[in-house]
Design a protein around this motif. Structure first.
Motif, short mmCIF file in Angstrom:
data_model
loop_
_atom_site.label_atom_id
_atom_site.label_comp_id
_atom_site.label_asym_id
_atom_site.label_seq_id
_atom_site.Cartn_x
_atom_site.Cartn_y
_atom_site.Cartn_z
N GLU A 273 1.01 -1.17 0.23
CA GLU A 273 -0.11 -0.17 -0.09
C GLU A 273 1.27 1.06 -0.13
O GLU A 273 1.41 1.10 0.82
CB GLU A 273 -0.35 -0.05 1.39
N CYS A 274 1.12 1.66 -1.13
CA CYS A 274 1.35 3.26 -1.14
C CYS A 274 0.35 4.53 -1.14
O CYS A 274 -0.46 4.81 -0.73
CB CYS A 274 1.58 3.37 -2.58
N LYS A 275 1.31 5.25 -0.40
CA LYS A 275 1.09 7.06 0.03
C LYS A 275 1.86 7.65 -0.33
O LYS A 275 3.32 7.44 -1.24
CB LYS A 275 0.54 7.21 1.40
N GLY A 276 1.07 9.63 -1.25
CA GLY A 276 2.13 9.91 -1.14
C GLY A 276 3.23 10.43 -0.36
O GLY A 276 3.39 10.54 0.59
N SER A 277 4.22 10.93 -0.90
CA SER A 277 6.18 11.43 -0.43
C SER A 277 5.33 12.05 1.06
O SER A 277 4.61 13.19 1.25
CB SER A 277 5.91 12.05 -0.75
N GLY A 278 5.72 11.45 2.40
CA GLY A 278 5.46 12.39 3.65
C GLY A 278 3.97 12.04 4.32
O GLY A 278 3.80 12.39 5.29
N ILE A 304 3.32 -3.97 3.00
CA ILE A 304 4.38 -3.44 2.90
C ILE A 304 3.76 -2.14 2.47
O ILE A 304 2.64 -1.94 1.81
CB ILE A 304 5.00 -3.33 1.35
N THR A 305 4.51 -1.18 3.39
CA THR A 305 3.51 0.67 3.59
C THR A 305 4.87 1.08 2.75
O THR A 305 5.83 1.36 3.43
CB THR A 305 3.04 0.71 4.90
N PHE A 312 8.22 0.15 5.01
CA PHE A 312 7.94 -0.79 6.35
C PHE A 312 7.24 -2.84 5.72
O PHE A 312 6.38 -2.13 5.23
CB PHE A 312 6.70 0.10 7.70
N MET A 313 7.58 -3.58 6.46
CA MET A 313 7.63 -4.23 6.30
C MET A 313 6.48 -5.28 7.39
O MET A 313 7.07 -5.05 8.81
CB MET A 313 8.66 -5.13 6.19
N TYR A 314 5.40 -5.76 7.33
CA TYR A 314 4.72 -6.33 8.95
C TYR A 314 4.87 -8.01 8.29
O TYR A 314 4.15 -8.11 7.34
CB TYR A 314 3.31 -5.59 8.72
N LYS A 315 4.16 -8.59 9.07
CA LYS A 315 4.33 -9.78 8.90
C LYS A 315 3.51 -10.66 9.70
O LYS A 315 3.48 -10.18 11.08
CB LYS A 315 5.92 -11.09 8.76
N GLY A 329 10.48 -4.86 9.40
CA GLY A 329 11.34 -3.84 9.12
C GLY A 329 11.31 -3.32 8.27
O GLY A 329 9.98 -2.49 8.10
N TYR A 330 12.13 -2.33 8.44
CA TYR A 330 12.27 -0.95 8.00
C TYR A 330 13.51 -0.87 7.26
O TYR A 330 14.55 -1.68 7.56
CB TYR A 330 11.97 -0.45 9.45
N VAL A 331 13.04 0.03 5.97
CA VAL A 331 14.60 0.38 5.29
C VAL A 331 13.47 1.83 4.74
O VAL A 331 12.94 2.23 4.21
CB VAL A 331 14.41 -0.81 4.13
N ASN A 332 15.57 2.87 4.55
CA ASN A 332 15.10 4.22 4.18
C ASN A 332 15.71 3.65 2.50
O ASN A 332 17.13 4.18 2.38
CB ASN A 332 15.41 4.96 4.53
N LEU A 333 14.94 3.89 1.84
CA LEU A 333 15.35 3.34 0.10
C LEU A 333 16.38 4.83 -0.49
O LEU A 333 17.06 4.65 -1.64
CB LEU A 333 14.11 3.57 -0.54
N SER A 334 16.59 5.82 0.46
CA SER A 334 17.58 6.66 -0.04
C SER A 334 18.57 7.17 0.77
O SER A 334 19.78 7.70 0.19
CB SER A 334 16.76 8.03 0.08
N SER A 335 18.78 6.28 1.90
CA SER A 335 19.74 6.33 2.76
C SER A 335 19.55 4.28 3.79
O SER A 335 19.08 5.19 4.64
CB SER A 335 19.60 7.24 3.36
N ILE A 336 19.98 3.33 3.12
CA ILE A 336 20.29 2.73 4.36
C ILE A 336 21.66 2.36 5.06
O ILE A 336 22.42 2.60 4.75
CB ILE A 336 20.02 1.39 2.86
N ARG A 337 20.69 2.27 6.50
CA ARG A 337 21.71 1.72 7.86
C ARG A 337 21.26 0.43 8.10
O ARG A 337 20.46 -0.21 7.96
CB ARG A 337 21.27 3.14 8.55
N LYS A 338 22.55 -0.25 8.35
CA LYS A 338 22.53 -1.76 9.02
C LYS A 338 22.03 -1.68 9.83
O LYS A 338 21.00 -2.74 9.47
CB LYS A 338 24.01 -1.47 9.59
N GLU A 339 21.55 -0.80 10.80
CA GLU A 339 20.41 -0.67 11.70
C GLU A 339 19.72 0.38 12.04
O GLU A 339 20.01 1.43 11.90
CB GLU A 339 21.34 -1.88 12.83
N ASN A 340 18.52 0.32 12.48
CA ASN A 340 17.56 1.51 12.38
C ASN A 340 17.29 2.00 14.35
O ASN A 340 17.19 0.76 15.57
CB ASN A 340 16.69 0.94 11.39
#
Length: 362
Positions: A273-278, A304-305, A312-315, A329-340
């Motif tokens: 499910e996608c939403k607009g930026s921000g 996935i949202t 974000f990922m939910y299971k 799960g969480y990932v910032n697609l523009s700046s990936i870090r090893k741990e959040n």
């Protein structure tokens, strides 16, 4: 005289009050240009407004030992805090908070937060009326000068305890080369690694371009699906046949075999499910969960949202989806870090690996 501050833990799209409370901290963004004292010129040079720079400067220097702080989301106060004694009363800059739900929030102060003390606000804050209901707009942090609030806090007594420990995470931001090495070490095939890394680089460039556009309506949900999420999922190994777009009103559906019709409910394993930026992503989870229950999709175990950058990922742990937001799960697609930092200890790399077809279809 009692000095009182108020601070927001996010906005309508992001709520990180849990981080404040669990680690006795408050923080502000933007912080990626370094500690504010010696780097004001860098903030101005990067188009941070004079008002925001002043807010950050006040945050760093003005709250003193013994000052009270009201933690709010929106207009509602969640906890009452106190600036601790020296040396824990000092401002510090920490890159561990360089990505809190997509915000660079490295400007930090310690606060002893107590949720149990908000009963002192009961005469002014009810279930229907938050404490700051009379405020049209509030800055991230300001002093509170209202007598009605000062009177409420006169009898507050804080328990003596040690501050809760700060989070310990490996918050290193991964370069494209490091991301590729991490994905390969986690088991992703070489060809897929190259596609994902290239896609990430495109998403990063596109995100920066969107940020600079005067038309703040972009990217739309459709652009996010077309330019960001669909290319990423193709890179992770999904095929076009297995990920129809706008299937039964879902933004993207994922199948363990090509769907034969709009009523091929049994073979759907994940929806996005996608939403607009921000945009706020909490409602996106509820919306996706309702789709799954209504259709129904009995074998759909992941959601996935995303707003294009934050994902974000939910299971589903069993037969039912949790009511409380608890992303695995969480990932910032523009700046990936090893741990959040938040969701705590989630990993951008592990989140991507969890999204490859083999793992979703198990």
């Amino acid at each position: 005289m009692l000095r009182i501050w108020q601070i927001a833990a996010g906005d309508g799209a992001r709520d990180y009050s849990k981080v404040f409370l669990e680690h006795d901290i408050m923080f502000m963004s933007p912080g990626s240009f370094g500690p504010i004292g010696e780097n004001k010129d860098r903030y101005y040079a990067n188009n941070v407004s004079k008002e925001m720079v002043q807010q950050i400067a006040n945050f760093c220097s003005e709250p003193k030992t013994g000052d009270y702080v009201l933690l709010r989301t929106g207009k509602r106060v969640l906890a009452i805090g106190r600036i601790p004694d020296h040396p824990d009363d000092q401002y510090f800059w920490s890159d561990a908070f360089g990505d809190v739900l997509g915000w660079d929030s490295q400007h930090c102060r310690r606060v002893q937060w107590e949720t149990g003390l908000i009963n002192h606000l009961d005469s002014e804050q009810t279930a229907l009326k938050p404490l700051f209901a009379n405020y049209k707009q509030q800055r991230t942090i300001t002093m509170v000068h209202e007598d009605r609030i000062s009177k409420l806090l006169q009898g507050v007594s804080f328990p003596k305890r040690s501050l809760r420990p700060l989070p310990t995470v490996d918050s290193k931001e991964l370069s494209s080369r490091e991301l590729g090495e991490e994905l390969f070490a986690a088991g992703l095939a070489n060809d897929s690694v190259e596609r994902v890394v290239q896609t990430m680089e495109r998403i990063r460039r596109l995100s920066k371009w969107y940020e600079k556009q005067a038309d703040r309506k972009r990217p739309s949900e459709h652009e996010i699906v077309a330019h960001m999420i669909a290319p990423l999922m193709l890179g992770l190994g999904w095929s076009e046949q297995l990920m129809p777009i706008e299937w039964n009103r879902t933004d993207i559906a994922f199948f363990n075999r090509p769907p034969s019709s709009e009523k091929d409910y049994q073979n759907c394993v994940m929806i996005c499910e996608c939403k607009g930026s921000g945009s706020a992503l909490e409602p996106a989870y509820v919306q996706a969960k309702n789709y799954i229950d209504k259709l129904p999709l009995p074998n759909c175990t992941r959601i996935i949202t995303t707003d294009g950058c934050r994902l974000f990922m939910y299971k589903r742990p069993g037969d039912h989806w949790p009511e409380e937001l608890d992303p695995i799960g969480y990932v910032n697609l523009s700046s990936i870090r090893k741990e959040n930092i938040f969701p705590f200890r989630t990993s951008g790399v592990k989140t991507l690996i969890e999204l490859i077809p083999w793992n979703v279809m198990q």
